[in-house]
Design a protein around this motif. Structure first.
Motif, mmCIF file in Angstrom:
data_model
loop_
_atom_site.group_PDB
_atom_site.id
_atom_site.type_symbol
_atom_site.label_atom_id
_atom_site.label_comp_id
_atom_site.label_asym_id
_atom_site.label_seq_id
_atom_site.Cartn_x
_atom_site.Cartn_y
_atom_site.Cartn_z
ATOM 1 N N MET A 1 0.820 -1.209 0.000
ATOM 2 C CA MET A 1 0.000 0.000 0.000
ATOM 3 C C MET A 1 0.854 1.260 0.000
ATOM 4 S SD MET A 1 -3.012 -0.915 -0.405
ATOM 5 C CE MET A 1 -3.657 0.727 -0.282
ATOM 6 N N ARG A 2 2.077 1.170 0.485
ATOM 7 C CA ARG A 2 2.955 2.335 0.507
ATOM 8 C C ARG A 2 3.144 2.886 -0.898
ATOM 9 N NH1 ARG A 2 9.237 2.775 1.269
ATOM 10 N NH2 ARG A 2 9.319 5.021 1.243
ATOM 11 N N VAL A 3 3.302 2.007 -1.844
ATOM 12 C CA VAL A 3 3.480 2.420 -3.239
ATOM 13 C C VAL A 3 2.176 3.003 -3.783
ATOM 14 C CG1 VAL A 3 3.992 1.595 -5.559
ATOM 15 C CG2 VAL A 3 5.280 0.711 -3.607
ATOM 16 N N ARG A 4 1.073 2.315 -3.535
ATOM 17 C CA ARG A 4 -0.221 2.747 -4.073
ATOM 18 C C ARG A 4 -0.703 4.059 -3.462
ATOM 19 N NH1 ARG A 4 -1.830 -0.097 -8.579
ATOM 20 N NH2 ARG A 4 -1.159 -2.230 -8.322
ATOM 21 N N ALA A 5 -0.523 4.213 -2.156
ATOM 22 C CA ALA A 5 -1.030 5.394 -1.453
ATOM 23 C C ALA A 5 0.029 6.488 -1.340
ATOM 24 C CB ALA A 5 -1.529 5.009 -0.063
ATOM 25 N N MET A 6 1.193 6.249 -1.920
ATOM 26 C CA MET A 6 2.297 7.198 -1.878
ATOM 27 C C MET A 6 2.634 7.610 -0.440
ATOM 28 S SD MET A 6 1.629 9.475 -5.300
ATOM 29 C CE MET A 6 -0.060 9.884 -4.945
ATOM 30 N N LEU A 7 2.771 6.615 0.437
ATOM 31 C CA LEU A 7 3.126 6.871 1.828
ATOM 32 C C LEU A 7 4.634 7.073 1.937
ATOM 33 C CD1 LEU A 7 1.079 4.032 3.585
ATOM 34 C CD2 LEU A 7 0.480 6.444 3.439
ATOM 35 N N SER A 8 5.040 7.942 2.843
ATOM 36 C CA SER A 8 6.463 8.114 3.105
ATOM 37 C C SER A 8 6.931 6.959 3.986
ATOM 38 C CB SER A 8 6.715 9.443 3.814
ATOM 39 O OG SER A 8 6.164 9.414 5.117
ATOM 40 N N VAL A 9 8.236 6.814 4.121
ATOM 41 C CA VAL A 9 8.801 5.774 4.977
ATOM 42 C C VAL A 9 8.355 6.022 6.416
ATOM 43 C CG1 VAL A 9 10.948 4.783 5.857
ATOM 44 C CG2 VAL A 9 10.783 5.453 3.468
ATOM 45 N N GLU A 10 8.340 7.288 6.834
ATOM 46 C CA GLU A 10 7.905 7.628 8.193
ATOM 47 C C GLU A 10 6.437 7.260 8.404
ATOM 48 O OE1 GLU A 10 7.641 11.420 11.256
ATOM 49 O OE2 GLU A 10 8.378 11.727 9.224
ATOM 50 N N ASP A 11 5.579 7.557 7.418
ATOM 51 C CA ASP A 11 4.165 7.186 7.510
ATOM 52 C C ASP A 11 4.021 5.679 7.687
ATOM 53 O OD1 ASP A 11 3.251 9.781 7.217
ATOM 54 O OD2 ASP A 11 2.868 9.583 5.062
ATOM 55 N N GLU A 12 4.762 4.920 6.878
ATOM 56 C CA GLU A 12 4.687 3.464 6.934
ATOM 57 C C GLU A 12 5.075 2.953 8.319
ATOM 58 O OE1 GLU A 12 6.464 -0.482 4.673
ATOM 59 O OE2 GLU A 12 7.477 1.426 4.438
ATOM 60 N N LYS A 13 6.172 3.483 8.882
ATOM 61 C CA LYS A 13 6.629 3.035 10.195
ATOM 62 C C LYS A 13 5.612 3.366 11.289
ATOM 63 C CE LYS A 13 11.553 3.264 9.230
ATOM 64 N NZ LYS A 13 12.811 3.951 9.530
ATOM 65 N N LEU A 14 5.062 4.577 11.257
ATOM 66 C CA LEU A 14 4.102 4.979 12.283
ATOM 67 C C LEU A 14 2.801 4.184 12.180
ATOM 68 C CD1 LEU A 14 4.718 8.817 12.232
ATOM 69 C CD2 LEU A 14 5.312 7.232 14.072
ATOM 70 N N ILE A 15 2.333 3.950 10.966
ATOM 71 C CA ILE A 15 1.108 3.165 10.774
ATOM 72 C C ILE A 15 1.334 1.723 11.198
ATOM 73 C CG2 ILE A 15 -0.515 2.274 9.054
ATOM 74 C CD1 ILE A 15 -0.132 4.985 7.555
ATOM 75 N N LEU A 16 2.513 1.174 10.872
ATOM 76 C CA LEU A 16 2.841 -0.183 11.300
ATOM 77 C C LEU A 16 2.842 -0.290 12.829
ATOM 78 C CD1 LEU A 16 3.756 -3.070 10.632
ATOM 79 C CD2 LEU A 16 6.096 -2.218 10.618
ATOM 80 N N LYS A 17 3.430 0.697 13.482
ATOM 81 C CA LYS A 17 3.480 0.696 14.945
ATOM 82 C C LYS A 17 2.072 0.815 15.532
ATOM 83 C CE LYS A 17 6.067 2.600 18.761
ATOM 84 N NZ LYS A 17 7.131 3.520 19.160
ATOM 85 N N TYR A 18 1.203 1.566 14.869
ATOM 86 C CA TYR A 18 -0.185 1.724 15.330
ATOM 87 C C TYR A 18 -0.975 0.433 15.148
ATOM 88 C CZ TYR A 18 -5.109 3.049 14.926
ATOM 89 O OH TYR A 18 -6.486 3.100 15.028
ATOM 90 N N LEU A 19 -0.828 -0.231 14.002
ATOM 91 C CA LEU A 19 -1.622 -1.422 13.717
ATOM 92 C C LEU A 19 -1.069 -2.686 14.363
ATOM 93 C CD1 LEU A 19 -2.431 -0.872 9.930
ATOM 94 C CD2 LEU A 19 -3.944 -0.528 11.880
ATOM 95 N N ALA A 20 0.239 -2.742 14.540
ATOM 96 C CA ALA A 20 0.867 -3.946 15.114
ATOM 97 C C ALA A 20 1.880 -3.521 16.172
ATOM 98 C CB ALA A 20 1.527 -4.759 14.021
ATOM 99 N N PRO A 21 1.403 -3.090 17.339
ATOM 100 C CA PRO A 21 2.326 -2.574 18.370
ATOM 101 C C PRO A 21 3.249 -3.645 18.921
ATOM 102 C CG PRO A 21 0.051 -2.592 19.174
ATOM 103 C CD PRO A 21 0.031 -3.060 17.756
#
Length: 97
Positions: A77-97
């Protein structure tokens, strides 16, 4: 399990793609938020806010998904939604703490 993951992945992929295309031009996104505003938020809240800004328009947070599956979906989804690396890390931490 594999079918469920495929359906979830396809839904996330399609939803974020449509959300990115439907976003009005010139509207700021989480990726364009000033750095000073980002640092004022708590880290837990930050991941949730990034999820809502980038994914929450089409998706609700999954209730029962393994951290491994979350990481795989986020990488695609990072590629599709044009997420930054920081966005990906923060969302990952939120969804899978």
């Amino acid at each position: 399990m594999k079918t469920w993951f495929t359906i979830l992945f396809g839904t996330l992929l399609l939803g974020c793609s449509l959300a990115v295309l439907a976003q009005p031009q010139g509207q700021p996104t989480a990726a364009t938020t000033p750095a000073s505003a980002v640092h004022k938020k708590s880290k837990t809240n930050d991941g949730e806010q990034r999820f809502q800004a980038n994914c929450g328009r089409c998706h609700t947070p999954p209730e029962a998904i393994s951290p491994r599956e979350v990481k795989a979906v986020l990488q695609h989804m990072r590629v599709r939604a044009m997420l930054s690396v920081e966005d990906e890390k923060l969302i990952l931490k939120y969804l899978a703490p």
